[in-house]
Scaffold this motif. Structure first.
Motif, PDB file in Angstrom:
ATOM      1  N   GLN A 129      -5.227   7.517 -20.666  1.00  0.00           N
ATOM      2  CA  GLN A 129      -6.550   6.912 -20.673  1.00  0.00           C
ATOM      3  C   GLN A 129      -6.932   6.301 -19.336  1.00  0.00           C
ATOM      4  N   HIS A 130      -5.949   5.745 -18.623  1.00  0.00           N
ATOM      5  CA  HIS A 130      -6.291   4.917 -17.467  1.00  0.00           C
ATOM      6  C   HIS A 130      -5.778   5.424 -16.113  1.00  0.00           C
ATOM      7  N   TYR A 131      -4.658   6.155 -16.081  1.00  0.00           N
ATOM      8  CA  TYR A 131      -4.025   6.421 -14.798  1.00  0.00           C
ATOM      9  C   TYR A 131      -3.598   7.863 -14.579  1.00  0.00           C
ATOM     10  N   ALA A 132      -4.080   8.772 -15.386  1.00  0.00           N
ATOM     11  CA  ALA A 132      -3.594  10.155 -15.340  1.00  0.00           C
ATOM     12  C   ALA A 132      -3.822  10.827 -13.996  1.00  0.00           C
ATOM     13  N   CYS A 133      -4.783  10.369 -13.235  1.00  0.00           N
ATOM     14  CA  CYS A 133      -5.099  11.028 -11.963  1.00  0.00           C
ATOM     15  C   CYS A 133      -4.026  10.808 -10.894  1.00  0.00           C
ATOM     16  N   PHE A 134      -3.190   9.777 -11.056  1.00  0.00           N
ATOM     17  CA  PHE A 134      -2.146   9.547 -10.041  1.00  0.00           C
ATOM     18  C   PHE A 134      -0.782   9.216 -10.633  1.00  0.00           C
ATOM     19  N   VAL A 159      -2.728  -0.141  -8.093  1.00  0.00           N
ATOM     20  CA  VAL A 159      -3.131   1.073  -7.382  1.00  0.00           C
ATOM     21  C   VAL A 159      -4.583   1.410  -7.689  1.00  0.00           C
ATOM     22  N   ALA A 160      -4.935   1.388  -8.975  1.00  0.00           N
ATOM     23  CA  ALA A 160      -6.282   1.773  -9.379  1.00  0.00           C
ATOM     24  C   ALA A 160      -7.328   0.799  -8.854  1.00  0.00           C
ATOM     25  N   ARG A 171       0.896   7.615  -5.430  1.00  0.00           N
ATOM     26  CA  ARG A 171       1.378   8.349  -6.602  1.00  0.00           C
ATOM     27  C   ARG A 171       2.453   7.497  -7.259  1.00  0.00           C
ATOM     28  N   THR A 172       2.399   7.390  -8.578  1.00  0.00           N
ATOM     29  CA  THR A 172       3.370   6.575  -9.295  1.00  0.00           C
ATOM     30  C   THR A 172       4.111   7.440 -10.313  1.00  0.00           C
ATOM     31  N   PHE A 173       5.382   7.113 -10.519  1.00  0.00           N
ATOM     32  CA  PHE A 173       6.229   7.896 -11.418  1.00  0.00           C
ATOM     33  C   PHE A 173       7.092   6.943 -12.246  1.00  0.00           C
ATOM     34  N   ARG A 233       0.833  -1.197   0.000  1.00  0.00           N
ATOM     35  CA  ARG A 233       0.000   0.000   0.000  1.00  0.00           C
ATOM     36  C   ARG A 233       0.876   1.259   0.000  1.00  0.00           C
ATOM     37  N   PRO A 234       1.704   1.403  -1.015  1.00  0.00           N
ATOM     38  CA  PRO A 234       2.711   2.473  -1.022  1.00  0.00           C
ATOM     39  C   PRO A 234       2.108   3.850  -1.249  1.00  0.00           C
ATOM     40  N   SER A 235       2.750   4.853  -0.699  1.00  0.00           N
ATOM     41  CA  SER A 235       2.390   6.235  -1.003  1.00  0.00           C
ATOM     42  C   SER A 235       3.025   6.674  -2.316  1.00  0.00           C
TER      43      SER A 235
END
Length: 249
Positions: free
Chosen positions: A100-105, A62-63, A70-72, A40-42
Motif C-alpha cells: 500500500q505504501h512503499y512498493a515503489c522502492f 525514505v518516502a 532502495r530498502t530490503f 540519505r542512503p542508497s
C-alpha cells in the motif's frame, strides 16, 4: 544540542506503530527516522523484520524525505527460537502495508539471511540493521557474513544489546565490536548499538552521524534526548488508546 541537530522526527507521525511489541523497537523510532534522513542512503537492508516496526520507520523516512533509496527486508516470516513460531498472518500484514505504501522502492525478501547474501554486491549497503536470532553465534555469523556488503563509512545497527537473559548474546558481541569500531549505544528499548564501518572520511561536522561518534561530553544528553522522543510517542499512543476506549464505552 537539539537545536543544533536536524531532527525531522520531532514533527513526523509514525504511520506504522506497535509500542511494547515483541522486541520493543518502538522506542528507537525517532532515532531511526532521523538517521535515514541524515545518511540519505542508497540501500537499506534489514535482517529480521518480523512485524516491521523498524523497517517501516526506515521506509517512511525514505518516502517523506523523497530519498533515492532502495530498502530490503530479509526474513522467513516463520519465527525462531526467541520470538517463537507464527503463522502466515504476520507476513500478510507486513506485505499488505508494504504494498500500500512503499512498493515503489521496498522489497521483501522471504528467505534466510544467508540466501539473501547473493542479492547484494560487496560495499553496496549504506545502513544494515541486524535483528535476527539473538544467540552469540547467530548474531556473530550475521555480522561477519554481511559486513563485506556494507560500504566504507556505512552504518550497522544491532538491536537487543541490553538483553542478557536466556541465551541472548548480542550484548557480548556488541562489547567486542564496540572496542574495534566507532560505536554508540542506546540502552533503552532493549538496547540499540550503532557502528560505523571504517574506510571513509569522517561524516560532516554537526550532522547526526558526526554527533553520534564524536559527541564527547554530550553523549548522555543525546541518549536522554532520544529516550524522551520515544517516550513522547508512546505516551501519545497510550492517551489515544484510552480516549478510544472511552468513546466505545
Amino acid at each position: 544540542m537539539a537545536s543544533a541537530l536536524h531532527m525531522p522526527s520531532l514533527h513526523f507521525e509514525p504511520r506504522y506503530y506497535r509500542p511494547h511489541g515483541i522486541g520493543d523497537w518502538a522506542g528507537h523510532v525517532p532515532f531511526a527516522y532521523d538517521l535515514v534522513t541524515a545518511v540519505r542512503p542508497s540501500v537499506i537492508v534489514e535482517l529480521g523484520a518480523h512485524y516491521g516496526q523498524s523497517y517501516f520507520t526506515f521506509c517512511q523516512a525514505v518516502a517523506e524525505g523523497n530519498l533515492p533509496s532502495r530498502t530490503f527486508a530479509v526474513d522467513t516470516w516463520r519465527g525462531d527460537s526467541h520470538v517463537g513460531n507464527y503463522g502466515e498472518e504476520v507476513f500478510r500484514e507486513v506485505s499488505e502495508h508494504n504494498r500500500q505504501h512503499y512498493a515503489c522502492f521496498s522489497t521483501l525478501l522471504r528467505m534466510s539471511f544467508d540466501q539473501a547474501l547473493e542479492q547484494f554486491q560487496d560495499a553496496s549497503i549504506d545502513i544494515l540493521h541486524i535483528d535476527g536470532l539473538h544467540t552469540y553465534d547467530a548474531v556473530r555469523h550475521d555480522f561477519e557474513t554481511w559486513l563485506p556488503k556494507v560500504k566504507p563509512g556505512g552504518i550497522v545497527l544491532m538491536h537487543d544489546i541490553a538483553m542478557r537473559h536466556q541465551d541472548f548474546g548480542v550484548w557480548r558481541l556488541w562489547e567486542e565490536l564496540s572496542e574495534r569500531y566507532e560505536a554508540f549505544a542506546f540502552p533503552h528499548s532493549c538496547g540499540l548499538g550503532i557502528l560505523r564501518v571504517p574506510g571513509a572520511d569522517a561524516p560532516p561536522e554537526g550532522t547526526l552521524t558526526d554527533t553520534l561518534f564524536h559527541c564527547g561530553e554530550y553523549t548522555e544528553a543525546l541518549r536522554r534526548l532520544y529516550l524522551i522522543c520515544g517516550e513522547r510517542l508512546e505516551y501519545r499512543d497510550r492517551v489515544e488508546r484510552q480516549e478510544a476506549e472511552k468513546r466505545e464505552l
